[in-house]
Every structure is written in structure tokens, then in C-alpha cells.
Enzyme design. Structure first.
Site, mmCIF file in Angstrom:
data_model
loop_
_atom_site.group_PDB
_atom_site.id
_atom_site.type_symbol
_atom_site.label_atom_id
_atom_site.label_comp_id
_atom_site.label_asym_id
_atom_site.label_seq_id
_atom_site.Cartn_x
_atom_site.Cartn_y
_atom_site.Cartn_z
ATOM 1 N N ARG A 112 0.904 -1.186 0.036
ATOM 2 C CA ARG A 112 -0.055 0.183 -0.054
ATOM 3 C C ARG A 112 0.943 1.152 0.012
ATOM 4 O O ARG A 112 1.918 1.497 0.879
ATOM 5 C CB ARG A 112 -0.823 -0.006 1.134
ATOM 6 C CG ARG A 112 -1.605 1.177 1.440
ATOM 7 C CD ARG A 112 -2.800 1.358 2.401
ATOM 8 N NE ARG A 112 -4.068 0.787 1.970
ATOM 9 C CZ ARG A 112 -5.195 0.675 2.247
ATOM 10 N NH1 ARG A 112 -5.285 1.544 3.332
ATOM 11 N NH2 ARG A 112 -6.235 -0.016 1.863
ATOM 12 N N HIS B 35 -7.428 0.803 -6.540
ATOM 13 C CA HIS B 35 -7.716 -0.112 -5.301
ATOM 14 C C HIS B 35 -8.288 -1.183 -5.787
ATOM 15 O O HIS B 35 -9.575 -1.651 -5.551
ATOM 16 C CB HIS B 35 -8.528 0.788 -4.505
ATOM 17 C CG HIS B 35 -8.505 0.123 -3.048
ATOM 18 N ND1 HIS B 35 -7.607 -0.955 -2.785
ATOM 19 C CD2 HIS B 35 -9.144 0.680 -1.984
ATOM 20 C CE1 HIS B 35 -8.150 -1.229 -1.281
ATOM 21 N NE2 HIS B 35 -8.606 -0.322 -0.677
ATOM 22 N N GLN C 68 -10.065 -3.895 -3.406
ATOM 23 C CA GLN C 68 -11.483 -3.472 -2.971
ATOM 24 C C GLN C 68 -12.481 -3.685 -3.876
ATOM 25 O O GLN C 68 -13.819 -4.262 -3.585
ATOM 26 C CB GLN C 68 -11.564 -1.799 -2.681
ATOM 27 C CG GLN C 68 -12.875 -1.377 -2.389
ATOM 28 C CD GLN C 68 -13.398 -1.762 -1.185
ATOM 29 O OE1 GLN C 68 -12.249 -1.708 -0.039
ATOM 30 N NE2 GLN C 68 -14.448 -2.199 -0.870
ATOM 31 N N ASP D 288 -17.025 7.210 -2.018
ATOM 32 C CA ASP D 288 -16.046 7.177 -1.126
ATOM 33 C C ASP D 288 -15.738 8.626 -0.456
ATOM 34 O O ASP D 288 -16.058 9.642 -0.884
ATOM 35 C CB ASP D 288 -14.766 6.618 -1.917
ATOM 36 C CG ASP D 288 -13.587 6.364 -1.001
ATOM 37 O OD1 ASP D 288 -13.583 6.250 0.091
ATOM 38 O OD2 ASP D 288 -12.563 6.262 -1.857
ATOM 39 N N CYS E 191 -16.207 1.668 0.310
ATOM 40 C CA CYS E 191 -15.124 1.226 0.547
ATOM 41 C C CYS E 191 -14.711 1.126 2.037
ATOM 42 O O CYS E 191 -14.122 0.272 2.823
ATOM 43 C CB CYS E 191 -13.947 1.440 -0.296
ATOM 44 S SG CYS E 191 -13.185 3.069 -0.192
ATOM 45 N N ARG F 119 -13.920 -8.465 1.819
ATOM 46 C CA ARG F 119 -12.530 -8.205 1.512
ATOM 47 C C ARG F 119 -11.723 -9.776 1.724
ATOM 48 O O ARG F 119 -10.638 -9.709 1.003
ATOM 49 C CB ARG F 119 -11.800 -7.244 2.214
ATOM 50 C CG ARG F 119 -12.476 -5.722 2.010
ATOM 51 C CD ARG F 119 -12.098 -5.320 0.710
ATOM 52 N NE ARG F 119 -10.610 -5.184 0.182
ATOM 53 C CZ ARG F 119 -10.035 -4.247 0.816
ATOM 54 N NH1 ARG F 119 -10.194 -3.118 1.592
ATOM 55 N NH2 ARG F 119 -8.653 -4.200 0.759
HETATM 56 N N1 CP Z 1 -11.357 0.033 2.343
HETATM 57 C C1 CP Z 1 -10.063 -0.100 2.532
HETATM 58 O O1 CP Z 1 -8.843 -0.265 1.913
HETATM 59 O O2 CP Z 1 -9.907 0.242 4.132
HETATM 60 P P1 CP Z 1 -8.484 0.044 4.862
HETATM 61 O O3 CP Z 1 -7.853 1.662 4.488
HETATM 62 O O4 CP Z 1 -8.986 0.174 6.163
HETATM 63 O O5 CP Z 1 -7.397 -0.858 4.413
HETATM 64 N N1 NVA Z 2 -9.834 6.802 -1.789
HETATM 65 C C1 NVA Z 2 -9.519 6.353 -0.344
HETATM 66 C C2 NVA Z 2 -9.746 4.954 0.001
HETATM 67 C C3 NVA Z 2 -9.515 4.237 1.252
HETATM 68 C C4 NVA Z 2 -9.760 2.629 1.489
HETATM 69 C C5 NVA Z 2 -8.091 6.874 0.081
HETATM 70 O O1 NVA Z 2 -7.095 6.506 -0.936
HETATM 71 O O2 NVA Z 2 -7.805 7.100 1.116
#
Ligand code: CP
Ligand code: NVA
Length: 306
Positions: free
Chosen positions: A108, A135, A138, A223, A262, A290
């Protein structure tokens, strides 16, 4: 050849379909087992997943950890601050090092090019655990949730309201592969990158009016307005205010429309509490899925399916 899951296109339509079928099958097969118990066939016994986080996570971190455990393997959770990545060791060198100890890497990161660099130098599968650009894990959970809700993917109309962000880019990519349509209502200045829309091969379009997006929609998604790493800009919040998913907007979608997010969510910003906590919301099964989607993504990476 090493199979990386950096985008949904890496799996392609056939791979995405195979992952979804496998996830449904495996979820049903282990019904009733304690969550920490391994699947009967333990298909990734002895395998270790290294998870590298440059940004916060609850769902991705815990669901991948439990996913590899249920598949018979184990996980290591690493973060930039407490590894040499935080002191400037290159992503390329980190990729080579982790490949010597572990069987797969999940990253990540705040910068999609770091994910590409990790994959270019790793000799084990690399999985995209979220970047600034996409993502895909997700969206695999989202597709699984829609199938479970009885919504066959081809021909579905998905409405997206709000910021043209990384999660939108992945649902748009999924639309092109799985033949459904996305209409994204985003304000000027916060629309998705042109390349994300092009990737959907004519199945996605961007509009300004949230009512136009939700009209006749089977699925309504949104989101956070401020993604990780972005400034909490007052101008952005003001521009996005008309795009909040409200009960009135849900009422303009199909009567049996479902709501996805998400998470984490900000009730009263991108979505009204009455919607996210209401009867059309599938956020809890979506989050739980997930785990199931990622087990099958890992199996795909190891060539066990698709
Ligand atoms: N939706 C998602 O990716 O959540 P986290 O940021 O908690 O991993
Ligand atoms: N768009 C958000 C998704 C979090 C799971 C971010 O990137 O912070």
C-alpha cells in the site's frame, strides 16, 4: 511467469471471473468454521505474505492477514517508518530482499510508480493494496458483494458520486472488463483522470449532475472526499457538497438499488447516515468480503486458479 495483481487488467475478464467464482465457493465451503481456522485444503500452506504499508489501513491489513492464515500460510506486517524504506532504501532493493524471505508481497503506497517498481524487481507475486491511482482488491470485494446480492454484472448500471479518485478508477476498470456501465457524477476539478475512463472501453462516462448519475442505477457508490495523503481543502469540500449520497438521491435510483462504500466513511459528508446505515446499504458484507476476495486473488497469483 510471476503473476502480479497490480490492476484488474492483470487478471483480465477471465481471471476476475475465476477469482469471483473461487471466492464464492471457498466462502461457502468454510461456513461455520472459526475465522482463524484454516480451510480444509490449506492451498497456500507454508507460504508467507509480506505486507508493506506506507499508509494507514484497517480492512486491508486485517483481511489479508486472515486471508493468508485461512489459506494455510502466514503474514508479516511492515511499515515504512520502522523499516529501512523509511530511511531511503530503494523500493527496488526492498523488492529483492523481501523476495528472498517471503512468497508474496502486498504494497500500500502513496505513489503508484513505487508499486510498479516493486513488481519490476520482485521475483514473487506483488499485490496492489491501494495506491494513489487504484484499489483493485477493494473492487473485487465489491463485485463479490454484488453477485451475492443477486446482481449479475453484465448490464448493471453503477452510479458513482463524489471525488474522481483511486476507487473510482478501479470500478471503471472493472466495468470495461465485466461489461457493466459506470456513470460518475464529479464536480469540475475533481473528475477522474482521462486514462481511467479510456480503460473502461466506452462503459464509463463522467457527468456533473448527481441526479443524472443515479437515474435508473442498480448500485450507488461513493468514497471519502479527502483521500489519504490529500489536504483537507475547504474548496474541495465545498465543491463536493452537492454530491453527498442522500436518501433523496437513493430514491432516484432503482427501487432495489444497493449502496456500497469502501470505508472508512464520513457520515454527513460523502454520505448521509440514513443511507449508509439504512436498508439499502451493503457496507458490512462488502467489508467482510475483502477477506474472501483476497484469498482468491492470492490463489490467482500463485496460478491455482484462472
Ligand atoms: N477499504 C479499505 O481499503 O480500508 P482500509 O484503508 O482500512 O484498508
Ligand atoms: N480513496 C481512499 C480509499 C481508502 C480505502 C483513500 O485513498 O484514502
Amino acid at each position: 511467469m510471476t503473476r502480479h495483481f497490480l490492476s484488474l487488467s492483470d487478471a483480465g475478464a477471465d481471471g476476475v471471473a475465476a477469482i469471483l467464482v473461487d471466492a464464492l465457493d471457498r466462502k461457502a465451503a468454510r461456513a461455520g468454521l472459526p475465522k482463524g481456522a484454516p480451510d480444509a485444503d490449506a492451498p497456500l500452506a507454508g507460504h508467507t505474505l509480506a505486507m508493506v504499508f506506507e499508509k494507514s489501513s484497517t480492512r486491508t491489513r486485517v483481511s489479508f492477514d486472515m486471508a493468508i492464515r485461512q489459506l494455510g500460510g502466514s503474514a508479516l506486517v511492515l511499515d515504512a517508518a520502522t523499516t529501512q524504506l523509511g530511511r531511503g532504501e530503494t523500493v527496488a532493493d526492498t523488492a529483492r530482499i523481501l523476495s528472498g524471505y517471503c512468497d508474496a508481497i502486498m504494497l500500500r503506497t502513496d505513489d503508484h510508480t513505487k508499486l510498479l517498481e516493486m513488481a519490476a524487481h520482485a521475483s514473487v507475486p506483488v499485490v496492489n493494496g491501494l495506491t494513489d491511482r487504484s484499489h483493485p482488491c477493494q473492487i473485487m470485494a465489491d463485485l463479490l458483494t454484488l453477485l451475492e446480492a443477486g446482481k449479475a454484472l453484465p448490464g448493471l448500471k453503477v452510479a458513482w458520486l463524489g471525488d474522481g479518485n483511486n476507487v473510482l478508477a478501479s470500478i471503471v476498470e472493472a466495468a470495461g472488463l465485466m461489461k457493466f456501465d459506470v456513470v460518475a457524477a464529479c464536480p469540475q476539478g475533481f473528475q477522474p483522470e482521462e486514462q481511467a475512463i479510456v480503460a473502461a472501453s466506452g462503459r464509463a462516462r463522467v457527468v456533473a449532475d448527481p441526479r443524472e448519475a443515479v437515474a435508473g442505477a442498480d448500485v450507488v457508490m461513493t468514497d471519502t472526499w479527502i483521500s489519504m495523503g490529500q489536504d483537507e481543502a475547504a474548496t474541495k469540500l465545498a465543491a463536493l457538497a452537492p454530491y453527498q449520497v442522500t436518501p433523496a438521491l437513493m430514491a432516484a435510483a432503482k427501487a432495489d438499488a444497493v449502496f456500497l462504500h469502501c470505508l472508512p466513511a464520513h457520515r454527513g459528508e460523502e454520505v448521509a447516515a440514513a443511507v449508509i446505515d439504512g436498508p439499502q446499504s451493503l457496507i458490512w458484507p462488502e467489508a467482510a468480503n475483502r477477506l474472501h476476495a483476497q484469498k482468491s486473488i492470492l490463489r490467482w497469483c500463485f496460478g491455482q486458479i484462472g
